[in-house]
Design an enzyme around this catalytic site. Structure first.
Site, PDB file in Angstrom:
ATOM      1  N   ASP A   6     -10.019  -5.616  -3.304  1.00 34.56           N
ATOM      2  CA  ASP A   6      -9.380  -4.620  -2.447  1.00 34.56           C
ATOM      3  C   ASP A   6     -10.266  -3.383  -2.384  1.00 34.56           C
ATOM      4  O   ASP A   6     -10.548  -2.749  -3.405  1.00 34.56           O
ATOM      5  CB  ASP A   6      -8.015  -4.276  -3.047  1.00 34.56           C
ATOM      6  N   HIS A  62      -7.338  -6.096   0.854  1.00 33.95           N
ATOM      7  CA  HIS A  62      -6.152  -5.255   1.093  1.00 33.95           C
ATOM      8  C   HIS A  62      -5.393  -5.673   2.356  1.00 33.95           C
ATOM      9  O   HIS A  62      -4.427  -5.021   2.741  1.00 33.95           O
ATOM     10  CB  HIS A  62      -6.623  -3.794   1.240  1.00 33.95           C
ATOM     11  N   SER A  66       0.842  -1.198   0.000  1.00 34.58           N
ATOM     12  CA  SER A  66       0.000   0.000   0.000  1.00 34.58           C
ATOM     13  C   SER A  66       0.881   1.254   0.000  1.00 34.58           C
ATOM     14  O   SER A  66       1.643   1.451  -0.956  1.00 34.58           O
ATOM     15  CB  SER A  66      -0.950  -0.059   1.201  1.00 34.58           C
TER      16      SER A  66
END
Lengths: 281, 281
Positions: A223, A256, A147
């Protein structure tokens, strides 16, 4: 640097250290996993850059990476995500700005510019410290992250040509100049000049002609941040336009979380081990 | 039961459920990992009982067990460690009593006896619920756990002869009647009669002549709770006195944490997979 914790895991050692950082002008904490092989010889290192809200603890606890690192003979270097301490500027009600959200840039705007130098910290200060003090092969390193940390891994590899043997990312913020997270941090840390933002934006760096390194990127199709924040397709297009080597794996049904990371961290560490193998095998 | 979360991991699904428990008279939460194989056929189940302060979340996040479960085709069943809710008796300033510390007994003392029936919950209610609703093979199950949950796994396997194909434990509280943690919970939940305590004490159950099941136990030599709380040598001696099959592996340098568990969970799941394989392979 001072060792403050040591836990045996998979035959190696998961250690935590603190040191006074010149880049960040504060006490910084990081973790290192040393595989069993490091007891007798120097090993290559894989740097892991974590995402928003994380410290060095999340990846070492949740990713399941140490098993693979032990098998592959890799050290894992796990820095924090921002400067820390009572004197460090912060926005306490924001998880995506300030502490835990350094975004791997060198801030130029007050009051952030005194401490928020995570880019220098990650690419220069930390490797020098580690290579001087731990059994890792000097200069034999790769980088990955998740991320915001995936963004960090990408820009470090793209800006520091030749410094990393390989680079990969999990659900990276691939075009931060157009994502809300990136705009929030870049605007705060770097000011209004979007040309400055572009020097820390993987997609824009590629468009501007930086040296290309092959990239492995995993991205979950479920995600929750994919549509609004991540833009891996922009980086993919920028690579494609220059004939670069980017493998974007859209992983069906994954989210995620660290459960997604755990599912594919073995692939990434094997990928890095292959790239890191030349000098020492 | 109601599914409240579903996360893809290693090609399978990490799900979380809630249901109204008759044993505990409250809403209970648990997690289940279903391996990829469970998409097309029923699979054996391994129950994991967690330690003090844990919920269903610790093991699913920290142990790295799902990788092995995916490879071995095992479901992982991860219950909570006590009843939960605002109406449940608790001792808020104690981590080792009340919520998070059910100790896998059926409490007989007020006010605990209304809700603290984790033994019945784990050996009867939860398996029945799971076998009725999820793709697991009825009755084909094994059990393991950590610390207080290692104690739980041992007593479930020793008291419910034939119910579990195999049993193992990580750093179990092996003789709770003489450990401070065990004395605190047993005295509170079961009263002053030590004969009642012995019916939930692995070492005392073995001494009293219960059916023996082969046991695999891993114990770190640097576990900070080993000397005062765990007493695996007492269980080992009780097994030896009866010619039972107990493998106690003293793991040099390991502590009491999930990093220790992660290092050896693969061995345990392989051990259980072997025992669970007869009916379906």
């Amino acid at each position: 640097m001072k060792q403050i914790e040591s836990i045996k895991e998979f035959g190696g050692w998961l250690n935590r250290y603190q040191h006074e950082s010149t880049s960040c002008q504060c006490t910084m904490t990081f973790s290192v996993y040393l595989p069993p092989k490091a007891a007798t010889e120097k090993v290559p290192a894989v740097y892991w850059l974590s995402g928003l809200t994380c410290t060095d603890d999340n990846v070492r606890t949740k990713a399941g990476a140490q098993r693979y690192a032990a098998e592959l003979g890799l050290a894992l270097i796990m820095p924090d995500t921002s400067p820390r301490g009572d004197d460090i500027p912060d926005v306490p009600d924001r998880y995506d700005l300030g502490k835990g959200a350094g975004f791997y840039v060198n801030a130029t705007q007050a009051p952030w510019s005194t401490h928020y130098h995570m880019y220098d910290y990650v690419v220069s200060e930390l490797p020098a410290l580690i290579e001087a003090n731990l059994p890792v092969l000097p200069g034999v390193k790769s980088i990955t992250g998740h991320s915001m940390g995936g963004h960090g891994a990408l820009i470090c590899a793209l800006k520091e040509s030749g410094a990393y043997r390989s680079a990969s990312a999990f659900a990276p913020i691939s075009h931060p100049s157009i994502s809300p997270w990136g705009e929030g941090c870049f605007g705060t840390y770097l000011g209004d000049d979007r040309q400055a933002w572009h020097t820390y934006d993987a997609t824009e760096l590629v468009k501007a002609g930086c040296d290309l390194i092959p990239l492995l990127i995993d991205q979950g199709t479920d995600d929750e941040f994919l549509a609004e924040q991540l833009y891996p397709q922009d980086l993919q297009a920028a690579y494609a336009a220059r004939g670069g080597d980017l493998t974007l794996r859209m992983q069906d049904g994954y989210d995620h979380s660290y459960h997604f990371i755990a599912s594919f961290i073995g692939d990434h560490l094997a990928y890095h081990a292959k790239a890191l193998g030349g000098d020492h095998q």
